[in-house]
Scaffold this active site. Structure first.
Site, PDB file in Angstrom:
ATOM      1  N   GLU A 147      -1.524 -21.692  40.459  1.00 27.37           N
ATOM      2  CA  GLU A 147      -1.702 -22.454  39.232  1.00 27.37           C
ATOM      3  C   GLU A 147      -0.400 -23.133  38.830  1.00 27.37           C
ATOM      4  O   GLU A 147       0.661 -22.497  38.796  1.00 27.37           O
ATOM      5  CB  GLU A 147      -2.136 -21.473  38.125  1.00 27.37           C
ATOM      6  CG  GLU A 147      -2.663 -22.122  36.886  1.00 27.37           C
ATOM      7  CD  GLU A 147      -3.970 -22.862  37.088  1.00 27.37           C
ATOM      8  OE1 GLU A 147      -4.927 -22.260  37.595  1.00 27.37           O
ATOM      9  OE2 GLU A 147      -4.041 -24.053  36.723  1.00 27.37           O
ATOM     10  N   ASP A 148      -0.502 -24.398  38.527  1.00 26.28           N
ATOM     11  CA  ASP A 148       0.609 -25.157  37.953  1.00 26.28           C
ATOM     12  C   ASP A 148       1.891 -25.109  38.795  1.00 26.28           C
ATOM     13  O   ASP A 148       3.004 -24.921  38.273  1.00 26.28           O
ATOM     14  CB  ASP A 148       0.855 -24.737  36.492  1.00 26.28           C
ATOM     15  CG  ASP A 148      -0.290 -25.219  35.595  1.00 26.28           C
ATOM     16  OD1 ASP A 148      -1.309 -25.703  36.134  1.00 26.28           O
ATOM     17  OD2 ASP A 148      -0.172 -25.118  34.362  1.00 26.28           O
ATOM     18  N   ASP A 188      -6.101 -23.899  41.916  1.00 25.38           N
ATOM     19  CA  ASP A 188      -7.007 -24.315  40.846  1.00 25.38           C
ATOM     20  C   ASP A 188      -6.796 -25.772  40.449  1.00 25.38           C
ATOM     21  O   ASP A 188      -7.760 -26.501  40.188  1.00 25.38           O
ATOM     22  CB  ASP A 188      -6.763 -23.394  39.649  1.00 25.38           C
ATOM     23  CG  ASP A 188      -7.647 -23.720  38.473  1.00 25.38           C
ATOM     24  OD1 ASP A 188      -8.826 -24.023  38.703  1.00 25.38           O
ATOM     25  OD2 ASP A 188      -7.158 -23.649  37.333  1.00 25.38           O
ATOM     26  N   ASP A 189      -5.528 -26.223  40.412  1.00 30.13           N
ATOM     27  CA  ASP A 189      -5.263 -27.601  39.974  1.00 30.13           C
ATOM     28  C   ASP A 189      -5.778 -28.617  40.976  1.00 30.13           C
ATOM     29  O   ASP A 189      -6.211 -29.708  40.611  1.00 30.13           O
ATOM     30  CB  ASP A 189      -3.762 -27.797  39.743  1.00 30.13           C
ATOM     31  CG  ASP A 189      -3.270 -26.874  38.661  1.00 30.13           C
ATOM     32  OD1 ASP A 189      -3.664 -27.074  37.511  1.00 30.13           O
ATOM     33  OD2 ASP A 189      -2.544 -25.920  38.986  1.00 30.13           O
ATOM     34  N   ARG A 243       5.271 -26.892  37.009  1.00 27.99           N
ATOM     35  CA  ARG A 243       4.526 -27.989  36.363  1.00 27.99           C
ATOM     36  C   ARG A 243       3.504 -27.357  35.432  1.00 27.99           C
ATOM     37  O   ARG A 243       2.364 -27.168  35.793  1.00 27.99           O
ATOM     38  CB  ARG A 243       3.845 -28.861  37.442  1.00 27.99           C
ATOM     39  CG  ARG A 243       3.304 -30.153  36.965  1.00 27.99           C
ATOM     40  CD  ARG A 243       1.994 -30.045  36.157  1.00 27.99           C
ATOM     41  NE  ARG A 243       0.800 -29.927  36.947  1.00 27.99           N
ATOM     42  CZ  ARG A 243      -0.289 -29.238  36.564  1.00 27.99           C
ATOM     43  NH1 ARG A 243      -0.324 -28.579  35.422  1.00 27.99           N
ATOM     44  NH2 ARG A 243      -1.339 -29.171  37.349  1.00 27.99           N
ATOM     45  N   LYS A 268      -5.217 -17.961  31.849  1.00 30.73           N
ATOM     46  CA  LYS A 268      -6.279 -18.145  32.860  1.00 30.73           C
ATOM     47  C   LYS A 268      -7.002 -16.814  33.081  1.00 30.73           C
ATOM     48  O   LYS A 268      -8.219 -16.767  33.217  1.00 30.73           O
ATOM     49  CB  LYS A 268      -5.681 -18.630  34.189  1.00 30.73           C
ATOM     50  CG  LYS A 268      -5.075 -20.024  34.127  1.00 30.73           C
ATOM     51  CD  LYS A 268      -6.100 -21.107  34.434  1.00 30.73           C
ATOM     52  CE  LYS A 268      -5.519 -22.490  34.147  1.00 30.73           C
ATOM     53  NZ  LYS A 268      -6.471 -23.585  34.300  1.00 30.73           N
ATOM     54  N   ASN A 328      -3.467 -32.286  30.084  1.00 37.39           N
ATOM     55  CA  ASN A 328      -3.256 -31.255  29.065  1.00 37.39           C
ATOM     56  C   ASN A 328      -1.770 -31.122  28.756  1.00 37.39           C
ATOM     57  O   ASN A 328      -0.953 -31.502  29.595  1.00 37.39           O
ATOM     58  CB  ASN A 328      -3.757 -29.901  29.602  1.00 37.39           C
ATOM     59  CG  ASN A 328      -5.237 -29.944  29.897  1.00 37.39           C
ATOM     60  OD1 ASN A 328      -6.021 -30.428  29.101  1.00 37.39           O
ATOM     61  ND2 ASN A 328      -5.617 -29.440  31.061  1.00 37.39           N
ATOM     62  N   TYR A 337      -5.787 -20.552  25.383  1.00 32.12           N
ATOM     63  CA  TYR A 337      -5.818 -21.495  26.513  1.00 32.12           C
ATOM     64  C   TYR A 337      -5.307 -22.833  25.974  1.00 32.12           C
ATOM     65  O   TYR A 337      -4.699 -22.878  24.910  1.00 32.12           O
ATOM     66  CB  TYR A 337      -7.286 -21.542  27.004  1.00 32.12           C
ATOM     67  CG  TYR A 337      -7.493 -22.140  28.359  1.00 32.12           C
ATOM     68  CD1 TYR A 337      -6.945 -21.570  29.495  1.00 32.12           C
ATOM     69  CD2 TYR A 337      -8.277 -23.289  28.510  1.00 32.12           C
ATOM     70  CE1 TYR A 337      -7.156 -22.129  30.753  1.00 32.12           C
ATOM     71  CE2 TYR A 337      -8.495 -23.848  29.754  1.00 32.12           C
ATOM     72  CZ  TYR A 337      -7.929 -23.270  30.873  1.00 32.12           C
ATOM     73  OH  TYR A 337      -8.139 -23.828  32.105  1.00 32.12           O
TER      74      TYR A 337
HETATM   75  N1  LIG Z   1      -8.398 -31.060  32.926  1.00 27.62           N
HETATM   76  C1  LIG Z   1      -8.068 -30.249  33.899  1.00 27.62           C
HETATM   77  O1  LIG Z   1      -8.824 -29.334  34.273  1.00 27.62           O
HETATM   78  C2  LIG Z   1      -6.747 -30.413  34.596  1.00 27.62           C
HETATM   79  C3  LIG Z   1      -6.542 -29.732  35.794  1.00 27.62           C
HETATM   80  C4  LIG Z   1      -5.332 -29.886  36.469  1.00 27.62           C
HETATM   81  C5  LIG Z   1      -4.340 -30.692  35.930  1.00 27.62           C
HETATM   82  N2  LIG Z   1      -4.575 -31.312  34.747  1.00 27.62           N
HETATM   83  C6  LIG Z   1      -3.533 -32.156  34.158  1.00 27.62           C
HETATM   84  O2  LIG Z   1      -3.185 -33.173  35.041  1.00 27.62           O
HETATM   85  C7  LIG Z   1      -1.864 -33.590  34.764  1.00 27.62           C
HETATM   86  C8  LIG Z   1      -1.151 -33.883  36.073  1.00 27.62           C
HETATM   87  O3  LIG Z   1      -1.065 -32.758  36.895  1.00 27.62           O
HETATM   88  P1  LIG Z   1      -0.413 -32.908  38.375  1.00 27.62           P
HETATM   89  O4  LIG Z   1      -0.230 -31.557  38.940  1.00 27.62           O
HETATM   90  O5  LIG Z   1      -1.222 -33.845  39.171  1.00 27.62           O
HETATM   91  O6  LIG Z   1       1.013 -33.500  37.956  1.00 27.62           O
HETATM   92  P2  LIG Z   1       2.059 -34.425  38.700  1.00 27.62           P
HETATM   93  O7  LIG Z   1       3.240 -34.483  37.818  1.00 27.62           O
HETATM   94  O8  LIG Z   1       2.240 -33.972  40.099  1.00 27.62           O
HETATM   95  O9  LIG Z   1       1.364 -35.848  38.768  1.00 27.62           O
HETATM   96  C9  LIG Z   1       1.427 -36.794  37.762  1.00 27.62           C
HETATM   97  C10 LIG Z   1       1.084 -38.139  38.354  1.00 27.62           C
HETATM   98  O10 LIG Z   1       1.010 -39.070  37.290  1.00 27.62           O
HETATM   99  C11 LIG Z   1       1.765 -40.237  37.650  1.00 27.62           C
HETATM  100  N3  LIG Z   1       2.296 -40.880  36.454  1.00 27.62           N
HETATM  101  C12 LIG Z   1       3.371 -40.531  35.724  1.00 27.62           C
HETATM  102  N4  LIG Z   1       3.596 -41.426  34.751  1.00 27.62           N
HETATM  103  C13 LIG Z   1       2.635 -42.362  34.866  1.00 27.62           C
HETATM  104  C14 LIG Z   1       2.347 -43.565  34.176  1.00 27.62           C
HETATM  105  N5  LIG Z   1       3.075 -43.942  33.128  1.00 27.62           N
HETATM  106  N6  LIG Z   1       1.292 -44.297  34.577  1.00 27.62           N
HETATM  107  C15 LIG Z   1       0.530 -43.912  35.622  1.00 27.62           C
HETATM  108  N7  LIG Z   1       0.758 -42.790  36.321  1.00 27.62           N
HETATM  109  C16 LIG Z   1       1.797 -42.020  35.944  1.00 27.62           C
HETATM  110  C17 LIG Z   1       2.861 -39.721  38.568  1.00 27.62           C
HETATM  111  O11 LIG Z   1       3.374 -40.778  39.387  1.00 27.62           O
HETATM  112  C18 LIG Z   1       2.103 -38.671  39.359  1.00 27.62           C
HETATM  113  O12 LIG Z   1       1.440 -39.268  40.429  1.00 27.62           O
HETATM  114  C19 LIG Z   1      -1.245 -32.513  33.884  1.00 27.62           C
HETATM  115  O13 LIG Z   1      -1.139 -32.998  32.572  1.00 27.62           O
HETATM  116  C20 LIG Z   1      -2.250 -31.387  33.906  1.00 27.62           C
HETATM  117  O14 LIG Z   1      -2.326 -30.699  32.679  1.00 27.62           O
HETATM  118  C21 LIG Z   1      -5.754 -31.195  34.079  1.00 27.62           C
HETATM  119  O1  LIG Z   2      -4.743 -25.199  32.238  1.00 30.40           O
HETATM  120  C1  LIG Z   2      -5.590 -26.052  31.967  1.00 30.40           C
HETATM  121  O2  LIG Z   2      -6.054 -26.180  30.826  1.00 30.40           O
HETATM  122  C2  LIG Z   2      -6.123 -26.967  33.030  1.00 30.40           C
HETATM  123  C3  LIG Z   2      -5.269 -27.192  34.198  1.00 30.40           C
HETATM  124  O3  LIG Z   2      -5.182 -26.085  35.036  1.00 30.40           O
HETATM  125  C4  LIG Z   2      -3.940 -27.790  33.907  1.00 30.40           C
HETATM  126  O4  LIG Z   2      -3.011 -27.496  34.644  1.00 30.40           O
HETATM  127  O5  LIG Z   2      -3.840 -28.578  32.975  1.00 30.40           O
HETATM  128 MG   LIG Z   3      -3.358 -25.818  35.912  1.00 33.19          MG
END
Ligand SMILES: NC(=O)c1ccc[n+]([C@@H]2O[C@H](COP(=O)([O-])OP(=O)(O)OC[C@H]3O[C@@H](n4cnc5c(N)ncnc54)[C@H](O)[C@@H]3O)[C@@H](O)[C@H]2O)c1
Ligand SMILES: O=C(O)C[C@H](O)C(=O)O
Ligand SMILES: [Mg+2]
Length: 596
Positions: free
Chosen positions: A258-259, A281-282, A169, A187, A438, A116
């Site tokens: 997912e993603d 999930d996201d 993504r 996953k 991540n 993961y």
């Molecule tokens: N921890 C978790 O469980 C979890 C779950 C889902 C997603 N994530 C993480 O969240 C992140 C984003 O996912 P997403 O689907 O929302 O992506 P996305 O690309 O759609 O969104 C990214 C956002 O960040 C903003 N951004 C980009 N550069 C920036 C900066 N310099 N300053 C401020 N904001 C900025 C963008 O404008 C956009 O709104 C990924 O890295 C993903 O791994 C983590």
């Molecule tokens: O995959 C993960 O570790 C969490 C989340 O779904 C992500 O997109 O970052």
């Molecule tokens: Mg994800």
């Protein structure tokens, strides 16, 4: 009502193959553990070394070779060691699934970062070189018109869970095209390990509609379609056809999205959520996990959860994850404030959303409709507490002095030293810093930087794992992993075993609430707001129980296997717990019975 099990654990498996065909099938292969009578029954006497090993001896053999690898390569580059570890696990996955899931479950703390985040990200980046044997199914734009029939190419009669991506993504790594298949695989490994979904009933899926990643398009060895991504109606037609195909063959399947890039994540969720048993999930899993963490941050200050409505929350990133979290947190606040229109307006005032153009306000041209409920009420040329449209993250943190700073931007390091130092001025006695992006290299800050610059008193949670931090006077800065892995397996399991028609907000909220209440006051006080990953099977069971109970309350259950909706509704609390646990697959060898 008498409780009935819906499956018995050591039930014989019927196989329609013999000899080497069984040895080469990871679903049934037991390798050296086939005892002699079974070797005779299946025509494999002489095809294995003569000594019959126990399951435990097989586990020991695997772990010894895994540890040897660690010793012999520990001074090489980190990425290369991580990939070697992934390869050795993946090879076991290809050979013998029962043994693979046994070692995964027993060593989940150590192996989760390999199968993961973060290593799975590295695997996706290098997938064209790492690919050896296919796992899961690939539906591509070239398969239009064929999906309803090609879905029958999958060998399992029953599929319970599909995790699907279009690779657009992948974590914070962007568009990785077909290489994103590693994410559904990872996953679903957690679905098996944490929720006890049978490995024979999971299906990772990649929908390849092309990629806009020029590097991949230019790479002659890239394994996906060498075309730009389909857009608009052409894109939707492919996803529609895929959904129709899988639900036609497996009416009771659950599909986890997912993603997917944000521009499709919300649209597809709205399109399908009232018709199919699916969730994103996201958007939804992440929101629930983050909300549980936000509640934890309130409890860590010694305050009642009702004080959540007073928290000032800065969310960095307005994509599928950031907006998903903001929506769920705002709804929770609004409901605590009485659930009126006025309550919703009041709740919105507790949020400051920052994206790549800075603070999001009403003055923004082309304001994204999904982000609009969180846009600060600042019109063009207006200033609120020194902030205007597009204010930088540092300016926002300095002005707002937030209780919670949460990152879902995908941008490594944007919680800079200055931003973290500004969090020292937070009005909270225990500010929460959650760099949730991540994989590790995309985390908004490291754990060490957070404790060093923002202070020892913070509550810290990151999407990818970090080590706890040693603080002065022998104290420990606790690192929590704020990752949707604490919810999605329980959402899937709870939904599956009651046959919920759809996945409602009530079911998701119930799962999140259970996660939020899981840790004791004592742990939360120490800054430990999420369970350790070693408890993932237990928390998943608890989440599944909560999801199932909510599904009953919301009248969406339709029954599972030979258990009717009525029988499910009549179960006591205790019976539900036992029922959930009894339906979690455990890795044990079952006797193989050959039929033609
Ligand atoms: N921890 C978790 O469980 C979890 C779950 C889902 C997603 N994530 C993480 O969240 C992140 C984003 O996912 P997403 O689907 O929302 O992506 P996305 O690309 O759609 O969104 C990214 C956002 O960040 C903003 N951004 C980009 N550069 C920036 C900066 N310099 N300053 C401020 N904001 C900025 C963008 O404008 C956009 O709104 C990924 O890295 C993903 O791994 C983590
Ligand atoms: O995959 C993960 O570790 C969490 C989340 O779904 C992500 O997109 O970052
Ligand atoms: Mg994800």
């Amino acid at each position: 009502m008498a409780y009935r099990r819906t499956h018995t654990r050591i039930r014989p498996s019927i196989v329609h193959k013999r000899c080497t065909d069984v040895l080469h099938d990871p679903w049934y292969n037991k390798g050296t553990a086939f005892h002699l009578t079974e070797r005779d029954r299946l025509g494999m006497r002489g095809l294995l070394p003569p000594r019959v090993m126990t399951f435990q001896q097989q586990i020991d053999r695997f772990m010894n070779s895994y540890r040897d690898l660690q010793h012999t390569t520990s001074d090489g580059p980190d990425d290369s060691l991580a990939l070697r570890k992934w390869r050795i696990l993946n090879r076991l996955h290809d050979r013998n699934e029962t043994l693979y899931y046994k070692v995964l479950i027993d060593n989940i703390m150590e192996f989760a970062p390999i199968i993961y985040t973060p290593t799975v990200g590295l695997v996706c980046e290098n997938y064209s070189g790492l690919f050896r044997r296919p796992r899961g199914m690939y539906f591509s734009a070239a398969d239009c018109g064929e999906m309803v029939s090609m879905v029958y190419n999958w060998p399992a009669e029953q599929v319970d869970l599909i995790v699907v991506t279009d690779g657009s993504r992948i974590l914070g790594l962007g568009d990785l095209g077909v290489q994103g298949i590693g994410i559904p695989v990872g996953k679903l490994d957690l679905y098996v390990a944490a929720a006890g979904i049978s490995p024979q009933r999971v299906l990772p899926v990649m929908i390849d509609v092309g990629t806009n990643n020029q590097e991949l398009l230019d790479n002659p060895l890239y394994l996906g379609l060498q075309q730009n991504r389909l857009e608009g109606e052409d894109y939707i037609a492919v996803i529609d056809e895929f959904m129709e195909a899988v639900f036609l063959r497996w009416q009771h399947v659950i599909v986890q999205f997912e993603d997917f890039q944000t521009k499709w994540a919300f649209k597809l969720l709205q399109r399908y959520r009232d018709h199919y048993r699916m969730f994103n999930d996201d958007v939804q899993g992440t929101a629930g996990v983050a909300l549980a963490g936000l509640f934890g941050a309130v409890r860590a200050k010694g305050l009642p959860i009702s004080d959540f409505v007073k928290q000032k929350i800065v969310i960095v990133g307005a994509g599928s994850a950031g907006i998903g979290v903001s929506n769920m947190a705002k709804k929770a606040m609004s409901s605590m404030l009485g659930d009126t229109d006025e309550a919703s307006v009041q709740a919105a005032k507790q949020f400051w959303v920052v994206d790549k153009w800075g603070l999001v306000t009403k003055a923004r041209e082309d304001l994204d409709p999904d982000a609009s409920p969180f846009a600060r009420e600042i019109e063009e040329s207006e200033v609120e507490d020194g902030l205007q449209e597009g204010a930088s993250l540092l300016e926002v943190v300095k002005s707002v002095k937030p209780d919670i700073l949460l990152g879902l931007s995908g941008v490594g390091g944007i919680f800079s030293k200055e931003v973290l130092e500004a969090m020292r001025e937070s009005t909270s006695k225990r500010p929460a810093i959650f760099p949730m992006s991540n994989p590790t290299k995309n985390a908004e800050c490291t754990a060490e930087a957070a404790f060093q610059h923002a202070g020892d008193h913070i509550i810290f949670a990151s999407g990818s794992p970090f080590q706890n931090v040693d603080l002065e006077d022998g104290k420990v800065g606790h690192v929590n992993q704020g990752n949707n892995m604490y919810l999605f397996p329980g959402i899937g399991l709870g939904t599956l075993i009651c046959g919920a028609r759809i996945i409602t907000d009530g079911m998701l909220n119930a799962g999140a609430k259970r996660l939020a209440s899981y840790m004791s006051d004592e742990s939360v006080e120490q800054g430990i707001i999420y369970p350790p990953i070693s408890s993932i099977r237990d928390i998943t069971k608890e989440v599944a129980v909560a999801v199932l109970k909510a599904a009953i309350e919301e009248h969406v259950v339709e029954g599972y296997q030979d258990l009717s909706a009525k029988e499910l509704r009549q179960m006591s609390e205790e019976e539900i717990e036992t029922y959930v646990e009894a339906n979690m697959w455990v890795p044990e060898y079952s006797p193989l019975v050959h039929t033609i």
